[in-house]
Design a protein around this motif. Structure first.
Motif, PDB file in Angstrom:
ATOM      1  N   ASP A 168      10.265 -17.298 -13.417  1.00 31.36           N
ATOM      2  CA  ASP A 168      10.969 -18.374 -14.118  1.00 31.36           C
ATOM      3  C   ASP A 168      10.407 -19.727 -13.731  1.00 31.36           C
ATOM      4  O   ASP A 168      10.232 -20.605 -14.574  1.00 31.36           O
ATOM      5  CB  ASP A 168      12.456 -18.368 -13.714  1.00 31.36           C
ATOM      6  N   ALA A 169      10.133 -19.875 -12.453  1.00 36.30           N
ATOM      7  CA  ALA A 169       9.584 -21.140 -11.956  1.00 36.30           C
ATOM      8  C   ALA A 169       8.256 -21.438 -12.639  1.00 36.30           C
ATOM      9  O   ALA A 169       7.948 -22.583 -12.955  1.00 36.30           O
ATOM     10  CB  ALA A 169       9.399 -21.082 -10.440  1.00 36.30           C
ATOM     11  N   VAL A 170       7.498 -20.393 -12.886  1.00 40.31           N
ATOM     12  CA  VAL A 170       6.196 -20.561 -13.539  1.00 40.31           C
ATOM     13  C   VAL A 170       6.388 -21.036 -14.982  1.00 40.31           C
ATOM     14  O   VAL A 170       5.714 -21.956 -15.441  1.00 40.31           O
ATOM     15  CB  VAL A 170       5.403 -19.240 -13.523  1.00 40.31           C
ATOM     16  N   ASN A 171       7.340 -20.410 -15.676  1.00 40.03           N
ATOM     17  CA  ASN A 171       7.605 -20.821 -17.060  1.00 40.03           C
ATOM     18  C   ASN A 171       8.080 -22.268 -17.115  1.00 40.03           C
ATOM     19  O   ASN A 171       7.675 -23.035 -17.993  1.00 40.03           O
ATOM     20  CB  ASN A 171       8.663 -19.909 -17.696  1.00 40.03           C
ATOM     21  N   VAL A 172       8.947 -22.618 -16.181  1.00 41.48           N
ATOM     22  CA  VAL A 172       9.461 -23.991 -16.121  1.00 41.48           C
ATOM     23  C   VAL A 172       8.302 -24.962 -15.908  1.00 41.48           C
ATOM     24  O   VAL A 172       8.173 -25.963 -16.606  1.00 41.48           O
ATOM     25  CB  VAL A 172      10.490 -24.132 -14.967  1.00 41.48           C
ATOM     26  N   ALA A 173       7.447 -24.626 -14.976  1.00 45.04           N
ATOM     27  CA  ALA A 173       6.314 -25.507 -14.660  1.00 45.04           C
ATOM     28  C   ALA A 173       5.421 -25.690 -15.887  1.00 45.04           C
ATOM     29  O   ALA A 173       4.981 -26.799 -16.188  1.00 45.04           O
ATOM     30  CB  ALA A 173       5.504 -24.933 -13.503  1.00 45.04           C
TER      31      ALA A 173
ATOM     32  N   ALA B  43       5.254 -18.240  -5.442  1.00 47.19           N
ATOM     33  CA  ALA B  43       5.488 -19.296  -6.428  1.00 47.19           C
ATOM     34  C   ALA B  43       4.512 -20.444  -6.211  1.00 47.19           C
ATOM     35  O   ALA B  43       4.077 -21.084  -7.165  1.00 47.19           O
ATOM     36  CB  ALA B  43       6.926 -19.792  -6.342  1.00 47.19           C
ATOM     37  N   ALA B  44       4.156 -20.679  -4.954  1.00 42.89           N
ATOM     38  CA  ALA B  44       3.253 -21.789  -4.646  1.00 42.89           C
ATOM     39  C   ALA B  44       1.910 -21.595  -5.340  1.00 42.89           C
ATOM     40  O   ALA B  44       1.382 -22.509  -5.982  1.00 42.89           O
ATOM     41  CB  ALA B  44       3.063 -21.905  -3.135  1.00 42.89           C
ATOM     42  N   LEU B  45       1.366 -20.389  -5.213  1.00 43.49           N
ATOM     43  CA  LEU B  45       0.076 -20.102  -5.844  1.00 43.49           C
ATOM     44  C   LEU B  45       0.162 -20.283  -7.348  1.00 43.49           C
ATOM     45  O   LEU B  45      -0.726 -20.876  -7.970  1.00 43.49           O
ATOM     46  CB  LEU B  45      -0.322 -18.656  -5.577  1.00 43.49           C
ATOM     47  N   SER B  46       1.238 -19.753  -7.925  1.00 41.08           N
ATOM     48  CA  SER B  46       1.396 -19.847  -9.369  1.00 41.08           C
ATOM     49  C   SER B  46       1.522 -21.297  -9.818  1.00 41.08           C
ATOM     50  O   SER B  46       0.906 -21.717 -10.793  1.00 41.08           O
ATOM     51  CB  SER B  46       2.635 -19.087  -9.836  1.00 41.08           C
ATOM     52  N   MET B  47       2.325 -22.064  -9.087  1.00 41.55           N
ATOM     53  CA  MET B  47       2.560 -23.477  -9.439  1.00 41.55           C
ATOM     54  C   MET B  47       1.270 -24.241  -9.535  1.00 41.55           C
ATOM     55  O   MET B  47       1.007 -24.975 -10.467  1.00 41.55           O
ATOM     56  CB  MET B  47       3.353 -24.174  -8.320  1.00 41.55           C
TER      57      MET B  47
END
Ligand code: GDP
Length: 297
Positions: A229-234, A259-263
């Motif tokens: 979800d955090a990735v989609n939001v970003a 999440a850090a890597l994805s962000m």
């Protein structure tokens, strides 16, 4: 819970101990483990694929150093690649080089930790950099959000813009700019509205506020525990406003840091801070190597 990736890679390479170079098939076997570990750490799938491809290419054919086992060497290659992907080992500081009031606009979904992070950063700027800071809440959606920022402001000793009920975010932003100029404020932090989901009204509002305040920094606050979800939001936010960095909250939870890597991969922007708790000093400059350690286990 998890077998650490370092242990698993050790297993894959045990049979190889002492051989000269990392062979393609062995590297591919190891990368299967890396892939699983990254997915378990909640790294987004496309990011995992890209990462694994890059590391595979780098690792094949590398000669094994005498002092380490092939497993340890691959762990090091993976570790270095994670740190590199997170932007290297030095995190860029907030860029406050502009005519005051320098504006930091905080954006993100409701519940991401935006208000808390705003107050934490204001406290850092005041205490570590001697800045005269002011905060203003533009969050007219969440009941008591403005009041919450006021209370946090009192806690950290940073002024907040007085609340005028019924004002719209753009009106508050205009008033905040005027007040900050009048009071010779160095840094004005704008806590923008969050919603439960990304929607066009939220984005339009954020853009209108950016027009008015011309932020030097636009920080996206995301909850590290929300994974995909955090990735989609970003992705949604990065497509709408010019982000300058990310604040990753709840790094004190059990998130493995994926999440850090994805962000970083999705926004292309540095993660500038990690939130590590509910207290006002629970914030740190983000350290890529710590996240790499956490992912590798
Ligand atoms: P907002 O809706 O995005 O403004 O979210 P808030 O700032 O109100 O935060 C929501 C909740 O998350 C609050 O209870 C905060 O104390 C908590 N919170 C924020 N950041 C962190 C963090 O880094 N770690 C932990 N454990 N809790 C956090």
């Amino acid at each position: 819970m998890f077998d650490s990736l370092s242990d698993r890679l050790g297993g894959v390479f045990d049979k190889l101990r002492g051989r000269g170079a990392l062979k393609e098939q062995d590297v591919r076997d190891a990368m299967r483990e890396v892939r699983i570990a990254l997915l378990e750490a909640d790294v987004a799938l496309p990011v995992v694929r890209r990462f694994v491809d890059q590391v595979t290419e780098k690792a094949i054919g590398q000669s094994v150093l005498r002092s380490v086992t092939p497993g340890q060497q691959v762990v090091k290659i993976v570790n270095d690649a994670i740190v590199e992907m997170l932007g290297g080992d030095t995190t860029p500081e907030l860029d406050l080089n502009a005519a005051p009031p320098v504006v930091i606009m905080m954006v993100g979904l409701q519940g991401s930790g935006k208000t808390t992070s705003t107050a934490k950063i204001a406290k850092l700027l005041k205490e570590k950099q001697g800045k005269k800071a002011m905060m203003a809440s533009l969050d007219v959606n969440r009941p008591a959000a403005q009041e919450q920022l006021k209370v946090l402001g009192e806690q950290v000793g940073v002024a907040t813009l007085p609340i005028i009920p019924g004002q719209q975010p753009t009106e508050i932003a205009t008033r905040a700019m005027q007040a900050a100029k009048l009071q010779a404020i160095d840094v004005l932090l704008l806590d923008t509205a969050g919603r439960l989901h990304v929607d066009q009204q939220l984005m339009d509002e954020m853009k209108a506020v950016a027009e008015i305040s011309r932020p030097q920094e636009t920080l996206l606050v995301v909850d590290s525990l929300t994974g995909q979800d955090a990735v989609n939001v970003a992705q949604s936010f990065a497509g709408e406003v010019e982000l300058t960095g990310v604040v990753l909250t709840r790094m004190d939870g059990d998130a493995r840091g994926g999440a850090a890597l994805s962000m970083r991969a999705v926004t292309g922007k540095p993660i500038k801070f990690a939130g590590t708790g509910e207290k006002m000093d629970a914030i740190e400059v983000f350290h890529p190597s710590r996240v790499a350690n956490r992912i590798l286990g």
